[in-house]
Scaffold this active site. Sequence first.
Site, mmCIF file in Angstrom:
data_model
loop_
_atom_site.group_PDB
_atom_site.id
_atom_site.type_symbol
_atom_site.label_atom_id
_atom_site.label_comp_id
_atom_site.label_asym_id
_atom_site.label_seq_id
_atom_site.Cartn_x
_atom_site.Cartn_y
_atom_site.Cartn_z
ATOM 1 C CE LYS A 24 -2.855 3.145 0.229
ATOM 2 N NZ LYS A 24 -4.075 3.576 0.778
ATOM 3 C CB CYS A 57 -3.281 9.089 0.018
ATOM 4 S SG CYS A 57 -4.985 9.133 0.565
HETATM 5 N N1 SAJ Z 1 -1.433 15.172 -8.722
HETATM 6 C C1 SAJ Z 1 -0.544 15.849 -9.551
HETATM 7 N N2 SAJ Z 1 -0.296 15.323 -10.771
HETATM 8 C C2 SAJ Z 1 -0.858 14.161 -11.217
HETATM 9 C C3 SAJ Z 1 -1.740 13.474 -10.356
HETATM 10 C C4 SAJ Z 1 -1.999 14.007 -9.108
HETATM 11 O O1 SAJ Z 1 -0.020 16.902 -9.191
HETATM 12 O O2 SAJ Z 1 -0.584 13.761 -12.350
HETATM 13 C C5 SAJ Z 1 -1.736 15.706 -7.387
HETATM 14 C C6 SAJ Z 1 -3.227 15.983 -7.163
HETATM 15 O O3 SAJ Z 1 -3.590 17.230 -7.668
HETATM 16 C C7 SAJ Z 1 -3.337 15.870 -5.663
HETATM 17 C C8 SAJ Z 1 -2.306 14.816 -5.302
HETATM 18 O O4 SAJ Z 1 -1.450 14.716 -6.415
HETATM 19 O O5 SAJ Z 1 -2.999 17.094 -5.034
HETATM 20 C C9 SAJ Z 1 -2.886 13.438 -4.984
HETATM 21 O O6 SAJ Z 1 -3.974 13.148 -5.846
HETATM 22 P P1 SAJ Z 1 -4.166 11.735 -6.555
HETATM 23 O O7 SAJ Z 1 -5.380 11.835 -7.389
HETATM 24 O O8 SAJ Z 1 -2.923 11.309 -7.234
HETATM 25 O O9 SAJ Z 1 -4.332 10.694 -5.366
HETATM 26 P P2 SAJ Z 1 -5.200 10.646 -4.010
HETATM 27 O O10 SAJ Z 1 -4.300 11.093 -2.900
HETATM 28 O O11 SAJ Z 1 -6.497 11.324 -4.156
HETATM 29 O O12 SAJ Z 1 -5.452 9.048 -3.887
HETATM 30 C C10 SAJ Z 1 -4.345 8.170 -3.818
HETATM 31 C C11 SAJ Z 1 -4.549 6.994 -4.803
HETATM 32 N N3 SAJ Z 1 -3.314 6.232 -4.915
HETATM 33 C C12 SAJ Z 1 -2.812 5.844 -6.112
HETATM 34 O O13 SAJ Z 1 -3.308 6.147 -7.165
HETATM 35 C C13 SAJ Z 1 -1.573 5.007 -6.094
HETATM 36 C C14 SAJ Z 1 -5.695 6.091 -4.324
HETATM 37 O O14 SAJ Z 1 -5.803 4.949 -5.161
HETATM 38 C C15 SAJ Z 1 -5.433 5.655 -2.878
HETATM 39 O O15 SAJ Z 1 -6.486 4.835 -2.374
HETATM 40 C C16 SAJ Z 1 -5.367 6.921 -2.027
HETATM 41 O O16 SAJ Z 1 -4.247 7.686 -2.485
HETATM 42 C C17 SAJ Z 1 -5.202 6.515 -0.562
HETATM 43 O O17 SAJ Z 1 -6.198 6.607 0.179
HETATM 44 O O18 SAJ Z 1 -4.123 6.066 -0.183
#
Ligand code: SAJ
Length: 406
Positions: free
Chosen positions: A201, A255
């Site tokens: 995880k 996360c």
């Molecule tokens: N972000 C970027 N660039 C990207 C993607 C995201 O800057 O290309 C930023 C977003 O704007 C945000 C942050 O990253 O601020 C996190 O957003 P996210 O959509 O990547 O992820 P979370 O935190 O909403 O959810 C993640 C997910 N993990 C993965 O994809 C590996 C989700 O599947 C998990 O269940 C969740 O963390 C968790 O609860 O751990």
Amino acid sequence: MVNVIGLGYIGLPTALMLASHGIDVVGTDYNRNLVKTLQSGHTTFKEDGLDELFHRAINAGIRFSDEYQETDIYIVSVPTPYDRFSKKVDAKYVVSAVEAVLKVCLAGAIIVIESTVSPGTIDKSVRPVIEAVGYKIGTDINLVHAPERIIPGNMVYELLHNNRTIGADDRAVGEKIKKLYAAFCEGEIVVTDIRTAEMTKVVENTYRAVNIAFANELAKICRYDKMDVYEIIRICNMHPRVNILQPGPGVGGHCISVDPWFLVGDYPHLANVINEAMETNDAMPAFVLHRIYDIMKEKGMKDLSRVGLYGLTYKENVDDMRESPTLQLLESQEKHLGYPLKVYDPLIIEDVVEHQYHNLDEFLEDIDFVVIMVAHDEIKKEQKRLENKIILDCRNVIEGAEVIHL
Ligand code: SAJ
């Protein structure tokens, strides 16, 4: 009966999903107001499909309580913050939930920890609590780690379709919990040991954090030498073995911006790339602030109070502000200049910062320079209304030759 402990972003949808698939569920949270809201027929946050799922679960008989129930299966889904100094996971909420469960559970009960924890946390923090009350793990109490993997913004869909990991000491116990999740989960469910489940995880979220940091670093390199980072990433991603994520104004949420620190905290002498990546992501809000100052200088603009940040949440179309890059930017700006920029977010109804607007028209009327921090659907649809403004688009969603990027 299953008692789901912690009715936040993960616990609530999980409890609802189980109940609406025929499992007898009681959801427990120590926050009485939250329980009262749920009991009165309202959900506590917005998510696609959540209200419909809630009503299905209510019709199926789900109950909500602030008391732990006497039963044989518990799913613990409470927050696991990190200690900002040591960077290690802070398991205090998991520990107190397990302590409370031990006071009421039936003999042989299974405690499933869904909260994300660093590898070894269950050994270090949870097993001793169970042994301290004289229970033997494996006979009196069984332990399982089933980390959640759903993404805010698409939780209901992902609960149904994502693959899952179940870590258990005992294979038969793991299979029993696999059967429970299989009541709704259409993905593959892998049964493994607890340490492996803990590590996978954290590694998944770390992989994403490092990939985003790479994109953020590319954005800085491209900015320095006037190259188009988005076009470069787009073309690179046409390669069959390259998949670079998108740069942005920072990484928020509870996360991706937290879990990788667990590895830095536990393995400081080994987790070098991870540490650098996290520092790169954490520095992005300050980088955006410097871009704002540079652009103002270029445009001959002096009045910072005519600059507005669009978006307060940590990402698009969610109402969650935890670790939000906008809040981080405001914090660092306040330190430097003592008064905040203007801010608007269509999904944040309550007042959380100074100079916050609740109406897009009024917000736009009072600014000349808009910074897109979050790409909510609203601004994608309403982008024509930004005409005649200076636009710094940190999410690459606004069209037009005049738009400035990260
Ligand atoms: N972000 C970027 N660039 C990207 C993607 C995201 O800057 O290309 C930023 C977003 O704007 C945000 C942050 O990253 O601020 C996190 O957003 P996210 O959509 O990547 O992820 P979370 O935190 O909403 O959810 C993640 C997910 N993990 C993965 O994809 C590996 C989700 O599947 C998990 O269940 C969740 O963390 C968790 O609860 O751990």
